[in-house]
Write a protein that holds these residues in place. Structure first.
Motif, PDB file in Angstrom:
ATOM      1  N   MET A  36      -1.482  13.862  71.476  1.00 16.11           N
ATOM      2  CA  MET A  36      -2.574  13.272  70.700  1.00 16.11           C
ATOM      3  C   MET A  36      -2.515  11.737  70.788  1.00 16.11           C
ATOM      4  N   SER A  37      -3.631  11.076  71.122  1.00 18.26           N
ATOM      5  CA  SER A  37      -3.644   9.615  71.173  1.00 18.26           C
ATOM      6  C   SER A  37      -3.745   9.070  69.756  1.00 18.26           C
ATOM      7  N   ASN A  38      -3.488   7.756  69.591  1.00 20.60           N
ATOM      8  CA  ASN A  38      -3.639   7.144  68.275  1.00 20.60           C
ATOM      9  C   ASN A  38      -5.029   7.334  67.734  1.00 20.60           C
ATOM     10  N   ASN A  39      -6.001   7.207  68.662  1.00 21.16           N
ATOM     11  CA  ASN A  39      -7.393   7.369  68.279  1.00 21.16           C
ATOM     12  C   ASN A  39      -7.637   8.743  67.669  1.00 21.16           C
ATOM     13  N   ASP A  40      -7.090   9.789  68.338  1.00 23.64           N
ATOM     14  CA  ASP A  40      -7.266  11.155  67.852  1.00 23.64           C
ATOM     15  C   ASP A  40      -6.525  11.345  66.533  1.00 23.64           C
ATOM     16  N   ALA A  41      -5.319  10.756  66.429  1.00 25.57           N
ATOM     17  CA  ALA A  41      -4.527  10.923  65.210  1.00 25.57           C
ATOM     18  C   ALA A  41      -5.296  10.371  64.017  1.00 25.57           C
ATOM     19  N   SER A  42      -6.008   9.232  64.245  1.00 25.51           N
ATOM     20  CA  SER A  42      -6.727   8.648  63.121  1.00 25.51           C
ATOM     21  C   SER A  42      -7.871   9.551  62.668  1.00 25.51           C
ATOM     22  N   LEU A  43      -8.352  10.410  63.579  1.00 25.58           N
ATOM     23  CA  LEU A  43      -9.434  11.325  63.200  1.00 25.58           C
ATOM     24  C   LEU A  43      -8.993  12.263  62.084  1.00 25.58           C
ATOM     25  N   MET A  44      -7.714  12.633  62.119  1.00 31.41           N
ATOM     26  CA  MET A  44      -7.217  13.614  61.169  1.00 31.41           C
ATOM     27  C   MET A  44      -7.066  13.037  59.776  1.00 31.41           C
ATOM     28  N   SER A  45      -7.050  11.694  59.693  1.00 28.66           N
ATOM     29  CA  SER A  45      -6.936  11.120  58.360  1.00 28.66           C
ATOM     30  C   SER A  45      -8.314  10.870  57.752  1.00 28.66           C
ATOM     31  N   VAL A  46      -9.380  11.216  58.497  1.00 30.73           N
ATOM     32  CA  VAL A  46     -10.739  11.063  57.973  1.00 30.73           C
ATOM     33  C   VAL A  46     -10.914  12.046  56.825  1.00 30.73           C
ATOM     34  N   LYS A  47     -11.518  11.554  55.727  1.00 32.10           N
ATOM     35  CA  LYS A  47     -11.741  12.428  54.575  1.00 32.10           C
ATOM     36  C   LYS A  47     -12.782  13.493  54.931  1.00 32.10           C
ATOM     37  N   PRO A  48     -12.462  14.780  54.732  1.00 33.61           N
ATOM     38  CA  PRO A  48     -13.451  15.793  55.089  1.00 33.61           C
ATOM     39  C   PRO A  48     -14.679  15.758  54.183  1.00 33.61           C
ATOM     40  N   VAL A  49     -15.819  15.864  54.806  1.00 30.58           N
ATOM     41  CA  VAL A  49     -17.081  16.025  54.077  1.00 30.58           C
ATOM     42  C   VAL A  49     -17.762  17.234  54.716  1.00 30.58           C
ATOM     43  N   ILE A  50     -18.046  18.237  53.921  1.00 34.53           N
ATOM     44  CA  ILE A  50     -18.544  19.490  54.473  1.00 34.53           C
ATOM     45  C   ILE A  50     -20.076  19.527  54.400  1.00 34.53           C
ATOM     46  N   GLY A  51     -20.693  19.706  55.542  1.00 31.98           N
ATOM     47  CA  GLY A  51     -22.157  19.817  55.604  1.00 31.98           C
ATOM     48  C   GLY A  51     -22.561  21.278  55.699  1.00 31.98           C
ATOM     49  N   ILE A  52     -23.616  21.618  54.987  1.00 30.94           N
ATOM     50  CA  ILE A  52     -24.164  22.975  55.089  1.00 30.94           C
ATOM     51  C   ILE A  52     -25.608  22.833  55.550  1.00 30.94           C
ATOM     52  N   ILE A  53     -25.970  23.512  56.646  1.00 30.73           N
ATOM     53  CA  ILE A  53     -27.381  23.555  57.042  1.00 30.73           C
ATOM     54  C   ILE A  53     -27.884  24.948  56.684  1.00 30.73           C
ATOM     55  N   GLY A  54     -28.783  24.984  55.721  1.00 29.81           N
ATOM     56  CA  GLY A  54     -29.295  26.271  55.227  1.00 29.81           C
ATOM     57  C   GLY A  54     -30.506  26.699  56.038  1.00 29.81           C
ATOM     58  N   GLY A  55     -30.482  27.935  56.503  1.00 26.98           N
ATOM     59  CA  GLY A  55     -31.605  28.455  57.278  1.00 26.98           C
ATOM     60  C   GLY A  55     -32.602  29.193  56.393  1.00 26.98           C
ATOM     61  N   SER A  56     -33.326  30.122  57.003  1.00 26.69           N
ATOM     62  CA  SER A  56     -34.345  30.876  56.277  1.00 26.69           C
ATOM     63  C   SER A  56     -33.710  31.525  55.047  1.00 26.69           C
ATOM     64  N   GLY A  57     -34.316  31.293  53.883  1.00 25.19           N
ATOM     65  CA  GLY A  57     -33.840  31.920  52.652  1.00 25.19           C
ATOM     66  C   GLY A  57     -32.814  31.101  51.897  1.00 25.19           C
ATOM     67  N   LEU A  58     -32.272  30.058  52.508  1.00 29.01           N
ATOM     68  CA  LEU A  58     -31.255  29.241  51.811  1.00 29.01           C
ATOM     69  C   LEU A  58     -31.750  27.791  51.771  1.00 29.01           C
ATOM     70  N   TYR A  59     -32.414  27.451  50.665  1.00 22.20           N
ATOM     71  CA  TYR A  59     -33.074  26.149  50.582  1.00 22.20           C
ATOM     72  C   TYR A  59     -32.381  25.184  49.612  1.00 22.20           C
ATOM     73  N   ASP A  60     -31.335  25.668  48.931  1.00 19.65           N
ATOM     74  CA  ASP A  60     -30.498  24.792  48.105  1.00 19.65           C
ATOM     75  C   ASP A  60     -29.171  25.495  47.859  1.00 19.65           C
ATOM     76  N   ILE A  61     -28.215  24.789  47.287  1.00 21.73           N
ATOM     77  CA  ILE A  61     -26.977  25.443  46.871  1.00 21.73           C
ATOM     78  C   ILE A  61     -26.688  25.019  45.438  1.00 21.73           C
ATOM     79  N   SER A  62     -25.966  25.874  44.720  1.00 19.89           N
ATOM     80  CA  SER A  62     -25.744  25.574  43.302  1.00 19.89           C
ATOM     81  C   SER A  62     -24.265  25.290  43.054  1.00 19.89           C
ATOM     82  N   GLY A  63     -23.979  24.817  41.848  1.00 17.16           N
ATOM     83  CA  GLY A  63     -22.585  24.637  41.436  1.00 17.16           C
ATOM     84  C   GLY A  63     -22.003  23.283  41.796  1.00 17.16           C
ATOM     85  N   LEU A  64     -22.820  22.372  42.358  1.00 13.49           N
ATOM     86  CA  LEU A  64     -22.278  21.049  42.733  1.00 13.49           C
ATOM     87  C   LEU A  64     -22.221  20.143  41.506  1.00 13.49           C
ATOM     88  N   THR A  65     -21.194  19.309  41.431  1.00 11.00           N
ATOM     89  CA  THR A  65     -21.183  18.260  40.413  1.00 11.00           C
ATOM     90  C   THR A  65     -21.657  16.974  41.090  1.00 11.00           C
TER      91      THR A  65
END
Ligand SMILES: CSC[C@H]1O[C@H](OP(=O)(O)O)[C@H](O)[C@@H]1O
Ligand SMILES: Nc1ncnc2[nH]cnc12
Length: 299
Positions: free
Chosen positions: A1-30
């Protein structure tokens, strides 16, 4: 793993959801908020819903917009992925309604797909082009790490879930002819839908890990014992499965956010050796625009 790649792993995860047909929002978020993002590729399908689930940051986007006003051929896939990148999304879970091309994949089954056959014809498939040419690998178009998390969580929830399968992407918006449906079956495709390309390819170019959970809603039009697919039939199955899809999303977000580790599929460093245009031949304006999604290698 290069230094560049190693720094990728310290990136804070942010999870994206792309909702398709029938899923137009999600609940339970603060701390939830619908935010507007404009990109150099235009407007995404809708505002994006940002928030927090069990301490994990997440971003939700309805692929066809709230109210389902955008056709699969006209979704601005570039703007959707660019907006997610702008909001720091590291991992995307895409949820899609699909038709089944195999007897054993009955309506109600969830398929964590691992391959794609792209039969679309009208869509621009890349962020790159003349002025800055790049070729990323799509040999494995979905992130296996996210796929594994989706499969394990679906099993824990007791859902009918299958790991692996080929998603055939058709142009639409009309459904397939019977001859096409049988042709795709003869190719070994598992499910059919209209949206996963170029979405998966653009996520790869933007170095966002991306996986799809496909919800089978119908048997398309090949099955002798079932009526040909209709929107009515799709909605009926989607409605019956909506709570399962929502439970899966709610379980997967914290799961992915708390356990992000090195992506062995290499999605998050897909651009390491992809750009081929010599620096002196690059169009500065195009380079500037592409910093939105490829800033890691262009800055
Ligand atoms: C309403 S049936 C056809 C429609 O549903 C699927 O969309 P998505 O992948 O966003 O769930 C399919 O691809 C078509 O766009
Ligand atoms: N049979 C089908 N063909 C294309 N897209 C779909 N989405 C849901 N069912 C579908």
């Amino acid at each position: 793993m290069s230094n560049n790649d190693a720094s990728l792993m310290s990136v804070k995860p942010v999870i994206g959801i792309i909702g398709g047909s029938g899923l137009y929002d999600i609940s339970g978020l603060t701390d939830q908020q619908w935010v507007t993002v404009e990109t150099p590729w235009g407007s995404p399908s809708d505002q994006l819903l940002t928030g927090n689930l069990n301490g994990v940051s997440c971003v939700f986007l309805p692929r066809h917009g709230r109210g389902h006003g955008i056709s699969p051929s006209e979704v601005n896939y570039h703007a959707n992925i660019a907006a997610m990148k702008k909001l720091g999304v590291t991992d995307i879970v895409s949820v899609s309604a699909v038709g089944s091309l195999k007897e054993e994949l009955a309506p109600g089954t969830f398929v964590v797909v691992d391959q794609v056959i792209d039969r679309t014809r009208l869509r621009n498939k890349s962020f790159f082009g003349t002025g800055l040419v790049a070729h990323v690998s799509l040999a494995d178009p979905f992130c296996q790490r996210i796929g594994q998390v989706l499969f394990e969580n679906a099993k824990t929830l007791g859902l009918s879930v299958v790991q692996g399968g080929t998603y055939l992407v058709m142009e639409g918006p009309q459904f397939s002819t019977r001859a096409e449906s049988n042709l795709y079956r003869s190719w070994g495709a598992s499910v059919i839908g209209m949206t996963n390309m170029p979405e998966a390819a653009l996520a790869r170019e933007a170095e966002i890990c991306y996986a799809t959970v496909a919800m089978v809603t119908d048997y398309d039009c090949w099955h002798e014992d079932h009526d040909a697919v209709s929107v009515e039939a799709v909605i009926k199955t989607l409605t019956a499965n909506a709570s399962n899809a929502r439970s899966l999303v709610s379980k997967v977000i914290p799961s992915l956010g708390h356990t992000r580790k090195e992506c062995y599929a290499g999605c998050c460093h897909a651009l390491n050796h992809a750009i081929i245009t010599a620096p002196h031949k690059r169009d500065p304006q195009i380079v500037e625009k592409l910093k939105w999604i490829a800033g890691r290698v262009l800055s």
